[in-house]
Scaffold this motif. Structure first.
Motif, mmCIF file in Angstrom:
data_model
loop_
_atom_site.group_PDB
_atom_site.id
_atom_site.type_symbol
_atom_site.label_atom_id
_atom_site.label_comp_id
_atom_site.label_asym_id
_atom_site.label_seq_id
_atom_site.Cartn_x
_atom_site.Cartn_y
_atom_site.Cartn_z
ATOM 1 N N ASP A 1 -19.109 29.148 33.867
ATOM 2 C CA ASP A 1 -19.365 29.230 35.307
ATOM 3 C C ASP A 1 -18.109 28.951 36.129
ATOM 4 O OD1 ASP A 1 -19.017 26.495 34.999
ATOM 5 O OD2 ASP A 1 -20.970 25.943 35.839
ATOM 6 N N GLY A 2 -16.962 28.822 35.461
ATOM 7 C CA GLY A 2 -15.698 28.585 36.156
ATOM 8 C C GLY A 2 -15.326 27.131 36.324
ATOM 9 N N THR A 3 -16.240 26.220 36.026
ATOM 10 C CA THR A 3 -15.954 24.788 36.132
ATOM 11 C C THR A 3 -14.836 24.413 35.159
ATOM 12 O OG1 THR A 3 -18.285 24.385 36.618
ATOM 13 C CG2 THR A 3 -16.976 22.475 35.934
ATOM 14 N N ARG A 4 -13.890 23.602 35.632
ATOM 15 C CA ARG A 4 -12.808 23.112 34.778
ATOM 16 C C ARG A 4 -13.223 21.761 34.193
ATOM 17 N NH1 ARG A 4 -9.041 26.352 33.054
ATOM 18 N NH2 ARG A 4 -7.450 24.740 33.074
ATOM 19 N N VAL A 5 -13.046 21.620 32.881
ATOM 20 C CA VAL A 5 -13.393 20.379 32.191
ATOM 21 C C VAL A 5 -12.309 20.062 31.171
ATOM 22 C CG1 VAL A 5 -15.896 20.696 32.467
ATOM 23 C CG2 VAL A 5 -14.754 21.554 30.419
ATOM 24 N N PRO A 6 -12.212 18.789 30.755
ATOM 25 C CA PRO A 6 -11.259 18.445 29.705
ATOM 26 C C PRO A 6 -11.616 19.171 28.399
ATOM 27 C CG PRO A 6 -12.119 16.461 30.757
ATOM 28 C CD PRO A 6 -12.931 17.616 31.260
ATOM 29 N N LYS A 7 -10.611 19.526 27.640
ATOM 30 C CA LYS A 7 -10.854 20.226 26.377
ATOM 31 C C LYS A 7 -11.611 19.353 25.375
ATOM 32 C CE LYS A 7 -7.268 23.687 26.536
ATOM 33 N NZ LYS A 7 -6.232 24.397 25.789
ATOM 34 N N HIS A 8 -11.621 18.052 25.600
ATOM 35 C CA HIS A 8 -12.356 17.155 24.697
ATOM 36 C C HIS A 8 -13.766 16.859 25.216
ATOM 37 C CE1 HIS A 8 -10.313 14.478 27.600
ATOM 38 N NE2 HIS A 8 -11.445 13.791 27.518
ATOM 39 N N ALA A 9 -14.214 17.540 26.263
ATOM 40 C CA ALA A 9 -15.561 17.319 26.800
ATOM 41 C C ALA A 9 -16.603 17.625 25.728
ATOM 42 C CB ALA A 9 -15.794 18.203 28.027
ATOM 43 N N LEU A 10 -17.716 16.926 25.785
ATOM 44 C CA LEU A 10 -18.777 17.066 24.796
ATOM 45 C C LEU A 10 -19.282 18.509 24.714
ATOM 46 C CD1 LEU A 10 -20.577 15.709 22.729
ATOM 47 C CD2 LEU A 10 -22.055 14.956 24.601
ATOM 48 N N ARG A 11 -19.420 19.176 25.829
ATOM 49 C CA ARG A 11 -19.878 20.571 25.829
ATOM 50 C C ARG A 11 -18.888 21.459 25.068
ATOM 51 N NH1 ARG A 11 -23.633 23.444 28.314
ATOM 52 N NH2 ARG A 11 -24.270 21.682 29.592
ATOM 53 N N VAL A 12 -17.604 21.246 25.300
ATOM 54 C CA VAL A 12 -16.568 22.035 24.624
ATOM 55 C C VAL A 12 -16.576 21.724 23.123
ATOM 56 C CG1 VAL A 12 -14.086 22.533 24.509
ATOM 57 C CG2 VAL A 12 -15.188 22.148 26.738
ATOM 58 N N ALA A 13 -16.761 20.452 22.779
ATOM 59 C CA ALA A 13 -16.844 20.075 21.357
ATOM 60 C C ALA A 13 -18.037 20.746 20.691
ATOM 61 C CB ALA A 13 -16.939 18.561 21.216
ATOM 62 N N THR B 1 -21.922 27.787 29.338
ATOM 63 C CA THR B 1 -22.372 27.971 30.722
ATOM 64 C C THR B 1 -23.477 26.960 31.015
ATOM 65 O OG1 THR B 1 -21.874 30.323 30.523
ATOM 66 C CG2 THR B 1 -23.214 29.647 32.399
ATOM 67 N N PRO B 2 -23.160 25.902 31.761
ATOM 68 C CA PRO B 2 -24.173 24.887 32.057
ATOM 69 C C PRO B 2 -25.395 25.492 32.742
ATOM 70 C CG PRO B 2 -21.994 24.120 32.707
ATOM 71 C CD PRO B 2 -21.862 25.574 32.354
ATOM 72 N N GLU B 3 -26.550 24.912 32.433
ATOM 73 C CA GLU B 3 -27.809 25.351 33.050
ATOM 74 C C GLU B 3 -27.772 25.026 34.538
ATOM 75 O OE1 GLU B 3 -31.163 25.821 31.234
ATOM 76 O OE2 GLU B 3 -30.196 26.057 29.295
ATOM 77 N N GLN B 4 -28.277 25.964 35.345
ATOM 78 C CA GLN B 4 -28.394 25.733 36.779
ATOM 79 C C GLN B 4 -29.554 26.544 37.332
ATOM 80 O OE1 GLN B 4 -25.515 27.809 39.427
ATOM 81 N NE2 GLN B 4 -24.330 28.110 37.547
ATOM 82 N N PRO C 1 -27.261 35.835 35.779
ATOM 83 C CA PRO C 1 -27.972 35.175 34.676
ATOM 84 C C PRO C 1 -27.089 35.112 33.415
ATOM 85 C CG PRO C 1 -29.349 36.857 35.698
ATOM 86 C CD PRO C 1 -27.970 37.023 36.270
ATOM 87 N N PRO C 2 -26.862 33.908 32.893
ATOM 88 C CA PRO C 2 -26.030 33.769 31.703
ATOM 89 C C PRO C 2 -26.775 34.195 30.437
ATOM 90 C CG PRO C 2 -26.846 31.637 32.384
ATOM 91 C CD PRO C 2 -27.321 32.626 33.407
ATOM 92 N N LEU C 3 -26.025 34.490 29.407
ATOM 93 C CA LEU C 3 -26.599 34.807 28.100
ATOM 94 C C LEU C 3 -27.157 33.512 27.509
ATOM 95 C CD1 LEU C 3 -26.997 36.941 25.865
ATOM 96 C CD2 LEU C 3 -24.755 36.297 24.996
ATOM 97 N N ARG C 4 -28.397 33.552 27.072
ATOM 98 C CA ARG C 4 -29.042 32.386 26.476
ATOM 99 C C ARG C 4 -29.676 32.785 25.150
ATOM 100 N NH1 ARG C 4 -26.661 28.530 29.247
ATOM 101 N NH2 ARG C 4 -27.187 28.440 31.446
#
Length: 193
Positions: free
Chosen positions: A21-33, A82-85, A91-94
Motif C-alpha cells: 500500500d506504499g507504507t514505508r516500514v523497517p526491513k526487520h518489521a514483523l510483516r516483512v519477516a 498489503t495490510p488489511e484496510q 482491492p489487494p490480492l488475497r
C-alpha cells in the motif's frame, strides 16, 4: 501482471522497504519477516522441484502440485505485504478459501496412498523428500511469524489457514515422493544411547 524494469531502486538503502500500500516500514518489521519467510519456503520448494520436474508418474503429479503451491505462495506474499484496510481504493490480492480447499483435497488424495505411520519421520529418503521436509520447516516458521503478526495487526483467515495446511501438505507429499512412504526414514527413540 507485475512489470519490473529496474531491479534496484536504492529505496531500501536506509533499511526501509515499501509495503503493497506504499507504507514505508523497517526491513526487520514483523510483516516483512513473515512474507520474507514465505518467499524462503517457496525457494525451498523450487529446490525440491529440481528432483520432481520432468519425471514420470507420482513425481510428475507432485511437480504439478508444487508448481501450483509456488504460485499460491506469491499470492500469499502479496496478501501479507498489503495490510488489511476498510474499503481500499484498489482491492489487494488475497488468499481465498478455494486455495485452502485444494490443498486439503490433495492431502486427502495422497494420504489415501500411504501406510499409517508407526513412528515420527526423519527428514530424508529421496532428494525430493529431503528438500520438501526443509520447505515444511520453513513454512512452519512462516506460520509462527504470521500468527505473531496476527496478534498485532489483522491477517486474513484464509491466509492463516493456507500456511497451516501447507506444512501438512509438504509433510504428506514428502512421504508420497518417498515411494509412497516405502523410503521414509523412521525415528527410533533412544537408538544411539
Amino acid at each position: 501482471m507485475v512489470k519490473l524494469t529496474r531491479i534496484y531502486t536504492r529505496g531500501g538503502d536506509q533499511g526501509e522497504t515499501s509495503l503493497g500500500d506504499g507504507t514505508r516500514v523497517p526491513k526487520h518489521a514483523l510483516r516483512v519477516a513473515a512474507y520474507g519467510t514465505v518467499d524462503e519456503a517457496n525457494a525451498c520448494i523450487g529446490l525440491a522441484r529440481l528432483h520432481t520436474g520432468g519425471q514420470p508418474g507420482t513425481l510428475a503429479e507432485a511437480d504439478a502440485m508444487l508448481g501450483r503451491i509456488q504460485n499460491d505462495l506469491f499470492d500469499l506474499g502479496a496478501d501479507l505485504c498489503t495490510p488489511e484496510q476498510q474499503d481500499p481504493p484498489y482491492p489487494p490480492l488475497r488468499i481465498v478459501d478455494a486455495q485452502v480447499d485444494r490443498l486439503e483435497a490433495e492431502i486427502d488424495a495422497m494420504n489415501a496412498d500411504l501406510s499409517p505411520l508407526n513412528s515420527f519421520i526423519l527428514p530424508g529418503g529421496t532428494p525430493a523428500a529431503a528438500h520438501l521436509h526443509l520447505a515444511r520447516t520453513v513454512a512452519r516458521r512462516a506460520e509462527r511469524l504470521m500468527t505473531e503478526l496476527a496478534r498485532h495487526e489483522p491477517v486474513g483467515g484464509p491466509a492463516l489457514r493456507y500456511i497451516n495446511r501447507l506444512s501438512d501438505h509438504l509433510f504428506v507429499i514428502s512421504r508420497w515422493v518417498n515411494d509412497k512412504g516405502a523410503l521414509d526414514v523412521l525415528w527410533v527413540p533412544g537408538k544411539n544411547r
